[in-house]
Design a protein around this motif. Structure first.
Motif, PDB file in Angstrom:
ATOM      1  N   GLU A   1       0.571  35.337  48.827  1.00 55.17           N
ATOM      2  CA  GLU A   1       0.090  34.403  49.856  1.00 55.17           C
ATOM      3  C   GLU A   1      -1.251  33.803  49.470  1.00 55.17           C
ATOM      4  O   GLU A   1      -1.479  32.616  49.674  1.00 55.17           O
ATOM      5  CB  GLU A   1      -0.034  35.122  51.205  1.00 55.17           C
ATOM      6  N   SER A   2      -2.141  34.603  48.908  1.00 52.37           N
ATOM      7  CA  SER A   2      -3.454  34.082  48.527  1.00 52.37           C
ATOM      8  C   SER A   2      -3.335  33.119  47.356  1.00 52.37           C
ATOM      9  O   SER A   2      -4.076  32.148  47.274  1.00 52.37           O
ATOM     10  CB  SER A   2      -4.422  35.214  48.203  1.00 52.37           C
ATOM     11  N   GLU A   3      -2.376  33.348  46.454  1.00 54.08           N
ATOM     12  CA  GLU A   3      -2.155  32.415  45.347  1.00 54.08           C
ATOM     13  C   GLU A   3      -1.620  31.089  45.850  1.00 54.08           C
ATOM     14  O   GLU A   3      -2.023  30.035  45.366  1.00 54.08           O
ATOM     15  CB  GLU A   3      -1.188  33.015  44.326  1.00 54.08           C
TER      16      GLU A   3
ATOM     17  N   ARG B   1      -1.096  39.182  47.850  1.00 54.34           N
ATOM     18  CA  ARG B   1      -1.486  38.516  46.607  1.00 54.34           C
ATOM     19  C   ARG B   1      -0.750  37.189  46.443  1.00 54.34           C
ATOM     20  O   ARG B   1      -1.353  36.170  46.113  1.00 54.34           O
ATOM     21  CB  ARG B   1      -1.218  39.441  45.418  1.00 54.34           C
TER      22      ARG B   1
ATOM     23  N   LYS C   1      -2.166  29.767  48.828  1.00 53.84           N
ATOM     24  CA  LYS C   1      -3.262  29.075  49.494  1.00 53.84           C
ATOM     25  C   LYS C   1      -4.253  28.508  48.490  1.00 53.84           C
ATOM     26  O   LYS C   1      -4.822  27.442  48.704  1.00 53.84           O
ATOM     27  CB  LYS C   1      -3.974  30.015  50.461  1.00 53.84           C
TER      28      LYS C   1
END
Length: 64
Positions: free
Chosen positions: A57-59, A55, A61
């Motif tokens: 890491e996706s934020e 979560r 990116k």
């Protein structure tokens, strides 16, 4: 429902090497659970900490 990943499963889930997983465990990015078995101690990584890592890491990116 699964609550723990092995080192290999964790590496596959987040797409990193097992050495990187070891570093994440050492610096507290991922949470580990050590279980004593007949073979000795085995390390596992909590599913919740892997989900939290993915979560985050996706934020990061999404903000780039």
């Amino acid at each position: 429902m699964k609550t723990l990943f092995t080192m290999e499963e964790c590496a596959e889930q987040i797409g990193r090497s097992s050495r990187t997983i070891q570093r994440y465990l050492k610096n507290g990015t991922l949470e580990r659970v050590i279980k004593k078995t007949k073979k000795g101690r085995e390390r596992y990584i909590t599913v919740a900490s892997v989900a939290r890592y993915i979560r985050n890491e996706s934020e990061v990116k999404a903000n780039e």
